[in-house]
Design a protein around this motif. Structure first.
Motif, PDB file in Angstrom:
ATOM      1  N   HIS A 224       3.672  -5.630 -17.804  1.00  0.00           N
ATOM      2  CA  HIS A 224       5.107  -5.792 -18.024  1.00  0.00           C
ATOM      3  C   HIS A 224       5.746  -4.529 -18.590  1.00  0.00           C
ATOM      4  O   HIS A 224       6.964  -4.352 -18.473  1.00  0.00           O
ATOM      5  CB  HIS A 224       5.355  -6.960 -18.984  1.00  0.00           C
ATOM      6  CG  HIS A 224       4.727  -8.234 -18.553  1.00  0.00           C
ATOM      7  ND1 HIS A 224       5.305  -9.081 -17.631  1.00  0.00           N
ATOM      8  CD2 HIS A 224       3.542  -8.817 -18.899  1.00  0.00           C
ATOM      9  CE1 HIS A 224       4.514 -10.124 -17.436  1.00  0.00           C
ATOM     10  NE2 HIS A 224       3.444  -9.999 -18.186  1.00  0.00           N
ATOM     11  N   ASN A 225       4.951  -3.666 -19.212  1.00  0.00           N
ATOM     12  CA  ASN A 225       5.480  -2.482 -19.891  1.00  0.00           C
ATOM     13  C   ASN A 225       5.145  -1.174 -19.180  1.00  0.00           C
ATOM     14  O   ASN A 225       5.495  -0.104 -19.675  1.00  0.00           O
ATOM     15  CB  ASN A 225       4.945  -2.431 -21.323  1.00  0.00           C
ATOM     16  CG  ASN A 225       5.351  -3.638 -22.136  1.00  0.00           C
ATOM     17  OD1 ASN A 225       6.478  -4.119 -22.021  1.00  0.00           O
ATOM     18  ND2 ASN A 225       4.437  -4.155 -22.949  1.00  0.00           N
ATOM     19  N   LEU A 226       4.488  -1.268 -18.022  1.00  0.00           N
ATOM     20  CA  LEU A 226       4.026  -0.065 -17.327  1.00  0.00           C
ATOM     21  C   LEU A 226       4.878   0.297 -16.116  1.00  0.00           C
ATOM     22  O   LEU A 226       4.646   1.328 -15.488  1.00  0.00           O
ATOM     23  CB  LEU A 226       2.564  -0.239 -16.901  1.00  0.00           C
ATOM     24  CG  LEU A 226       1.561  -0.201 -18.055  1.00  0.00           C
ATOM     25  CD1 LEU A 226       0.173  -0.620 -17.584  1.00  0.00           C
ATOM     26  CD2 LEU A 226       1.506   1.193 -18.679  1.00  0.00           C
ATOM     27  N   TYR A 227       5.855  -0.524 -15.773  1.00  0.00           N
ATOM     28  CA  TYR A 227       6.787  -0.223 -14.691  1.00  0.00           C
ATOM     29  C   TYR A 227       6.065   0.107 -13.385  1.00  0.00           C
ATOM     30  O   TYR A 227       6.150   1.224 -12.870  1.00  0.00           O
ATOM     31  CB  TYR A 227       7.709   0.931 -15.102  1.00  0.00           C
ATOM     32  CG  TYR A 227       8.565   0.613 -16.306  1.00  0.00           C
ATOM     33  CD1 TYR A 227       9.810   0.007 -16.145  1.00  0.00           C
ATOM     34  CD2 TYR A 227       8.132   0.910 -17.590  1.00  0.00           C
ATOM     35  CE1 TYR A 227      10.605  -0.290 -17.258  1.00  0.00           C
ATOM     36  CE2 TYR A 227       8.906   0.614 -18.699  1.00  0.00           C
ATOM     37  CZ  TYR A 227      10.141   0.017 -18.527  1.00  0.00           C
ATOM     38  OH  TYR A 227      10.912  -0.281 -19.625  1.00  0.00           O
ATOM     39  N   PRO A 228       5.354  -0.876 -12.799  1.00  0.00           N
ATOM     40  CA  PRO A 228       4.677  -0.620 -11.523  1.00  0.00           C
ATOM     41  C   PRO A 228       5.664  -0.283 -10.409  1.00  0.00           C
ATOM     42  O   PRO A 228       6.780  -0.801 -10.357  1.00  0.00           O
ATOM     43  CB  PRO A 228       3.957  -1.947 -11.233  1.00  0.00           C
ATOM     44  CG  PRO A 228       3.856  -2.631 -12.558  1.00  0.00           C
ATOM     45  CD  PRO A 228       5.087  -2.224 -13.310  1.00  0.00           C
ATOM     46  N   GLY A 229       5.213   0.587  -9.509  1.00  0.00           N
ATOM     47  CA  GLY A 229       6.024   0.991  -8.372  1.00  0.00           C
ATOM     48  C   GLY A 229       5.871   0.045  -7.196  1.00  0.00           C
ATOM     49  O   GLY A 229       5.402  -1.093  -7.339  1.00  0.00           O
ATOM     50  N   PRO A 230       6.239   0.498  -6.005  1.00  0.00           N
ATOM     51  CA  PRO A 230       6.159  -0.350  -4.817  1.00  0.00           C
ATOM     52  C   PRO A 230       4.730  -0.831  -4.538  1.00  0.00           C
ATOM     53  O   PRO A 230       3.756  -0.165  -4.881  1.00  0.00           O
ATOM     54  CB  PRO A 230       6.641   0.574  -3.697  1.00  0.00           C
ATOM     55  CG  PRO A 230       7.431   1.645  -4.382  1.00  0.00           C
ATOM     56  CD  PRO A 230       6.787   1.839  -5.708  1.00  0.00           C
ATOM     57  N   LEU A 231       4.647  -2.003  -3.910  1.00  0.00           N
ATOM     58  CA  LEU A 231       3.352  -2.480  -3.432  1.00  0.00           C
ATOM     59  C   LEU A 231       2.928  -1.751  -2.166  1.00  0.00           C
ATOM     60  O   LEU A 231       1.745  -1.722  -1.829  1.00  0.00           O
ATOM     61  CB  LEU A 231       3.405  -3.987  -3.177  1.00  0.00           C
ATOM     62  CG  LEU A 231       3.573  -4.878  -4.418  1.00  0.00           C
ATOM     63  CD1 LEU A 231       3.722  -6.331  -4.013  1.00  0.00           C
ATOM     64  CD2 LEU A 231       2.396  -4.705  -5.365  1.00  0.00           C
ATOM     65  N   ASP A 232       3.896  -1.173  -1.460  1.00  0.00           N
ATOM     66  CA  ASP A 232       3.616  -0.419  -0.242  1.00  0.00           C
ATOM     67  C   ASP A 232       4.796   0.507   0.037  1.00  0.00           C
ATOM     68  O   ASP A 232       5.945   0.056  -0.008  1.00  0.00           O
ATOM     69  CB  ASP A 232       3.397  -1.382   0.935  1.00  0.00           C
ATOM     70  CG  ASP A 232       3.065  -0.651   2.214  1.00  0.00           C
ATOM     71  OD1 ASP A 232       2.040   0.048   2.242  1.00  0.00           O
ATOM     72  OD2 ASP A 232       3.863  -0.764   3.175  1.00  0.00           O
ATOM     73  N   PRO A 233       4.518   1.812   0.248  1.00  0.00           N
ATOM     74  CA  PRO A 233       3.204   2.458   0.217  1.00  0.00           C
ATOM     75  C   PRO A 233       2.742   2.700  -1.212  1.00  0.00           C
ATOM     76  O   PRO A 233       3.536   2.592  -2.165  1.00  0.00           O
ATOM     77  CB  PRO A 233       3.470   3.795   0.929  1.00  0.00           C
ATOM     78  CG  PRO A 233       4.895   4.111   0.553  1.00  0.00           C
ATOM     79  CD  PRO A 233       5.600   2.783   0.541  1.00  0.00           C
TER      80      PRO A 233
END
Length: 340
Positions: free
Chosen positions: A186-195
């Motif tokens: 929740h605190n790491l700001y994940p980017g897109p799942l693809d690409p």
């Protein structure tokens, strides 16, 4: 001021032929396995010189083309995204190991070299015989965990997680690992799942210069972080689903890792379920989503036996432990319905 990550716990006296796998799995936290691969021939060559390490790799190279990433000097050794997050900032190429080593060698003294990165290539497919003097004995535990090799210059692998458990061995150069427990997603700001740069979503935070105005929750993530710098011959155990940010600290770096899972082969990756849930649950009204949360807690996230314990065994079917036969039946059932 941002928090300074706590050090990863160290375990001394580990040997390649005496892996403490059960203790590591039961502990469920990252552990630095100090010097476990110090006797590897590749480690010894790297301590002699970069040229000796490259020569050692060339001696086992079978010339088979392999995939690698290339980026211009502006990439900064960080395979990542373009500014709009719709494409990657590196090119996916194929070439021989010898070609990649030649390119890295030609830029060893550059302050800003082009990015060259061989990622997760099976050792046995491109470097036959290397394992004879460079291996951890997973087979003694009845585990088939063929190693993969990672070769590059000063590369940063942005923070990501892997579904399997992992032991990563620093063979040449030094690497810094910064790790976060799974709940910090929740605190790491994940980017897109693809690409994605490497097959999994990565944090979009620049760890070298974090923008706390844009990503304020990253301060909280750092409160829970662990960190370790691996010298040649060290390894680190990364439990399943722990996020890890990996920085190569030398002009030439080689890592060998082992992924393995305690689950049988007929149990698929939960990523399939995540995509299906995004499709079928996420955009429903909040009331429905909360109801489905209760259903999933009952059938999936609670005790494995709970949903079927009040039923006679012949009636449990998918509510019983999933064996290979049940797995085939579930797969066929899902395919039939998804294809309607």
């Amino acid at each position: 001021m941002a928090a300074v990550p706590a050090p990863v716990r160290e375990l001394d006296g580990c040997r390649p032929d005496a892996l403490p796998l059960q203790a590591l799995l039961e502990g469920g936290e990252p552990v630095l396995l100090k010097g476990i691969a110090a006797g590897w021939s590749l480690v010894e060559a790297g301590l002699e010189s970069t040229q000796a390490a490259m020569a050692h790799l060339r001696a086992h190279d079978n010339g088979r083309p392999l995939p690698y990433s290339w980026g211009p000097p502006e990439t900064g050794g960080r395979p990542f995204y373009t500014a709009d997050f719709t494409a990657l900032n590196t090119q996916a190429l194929r070439g021989t190991l010898a070609t990649v080593l030649d390119e890295i060698a030609a830029h060893l003294d550059d302050a800003h070299p082009p990015t060259h990165y061989i990622a997760s290539v099976p050792v046995d497919s491109v470097l036959p015989g290397l394992r004879v003097r460079n291996d951890l004995d997973f087979a003694a535990h009845g585990i088939d965990a063929p190693p993969a090799i990672w070769i590059g210059n000063r590369i940063t692998a942005s923070c990501h997680y892997d579904a399997p458990d992992n032991i990563a061995c620093c063979a040449v150069g030094r690497r810094r690992f910064t790790l976060f427990p799974p709940e910090q997603v929740h605190n790491l700001y994940p980017g897109p799942l693809d690409p994605t740069p490497g097959g999994q979503a990565v944090s979009v935070v620049d760890f070298d210069a974090p923008d706390f105005e844009r990503y304020p929750r990253f301060r909280e993530a750092l409160e829970h972080a662990r960190s370790a710098v691996l010298a040649p011959g060290d390894a680190i155990f990364i439990p399943s689903m722990w996020w890890h940010h990996v920085q190569g600290l030398e002009p030439f770096n080689v890592l060998v890792n082992y992924w393995w899972s305690s689950m049988p082969a007929w149990i698929p990756t939960p990523m399939h379920a995540l995509y299906h849930a995004l499709w079928s649950i996420r955009d429903r009204p909040e009331r429905e989503k909360q109801a489905w949360r209760e259903i999933f807690d009952y059938y999936v996230f609670g005790p494995a036996e709970r949903a079927g314990e009040h039923l006679p065994e012949p009636a449990r079917k998918a509510l019983a432990p999933i064996d290979e036969t049940t797995a085939r039946q579930l797969r066929a059932w899902l395919i039939a319905r998804l294809n309607r």
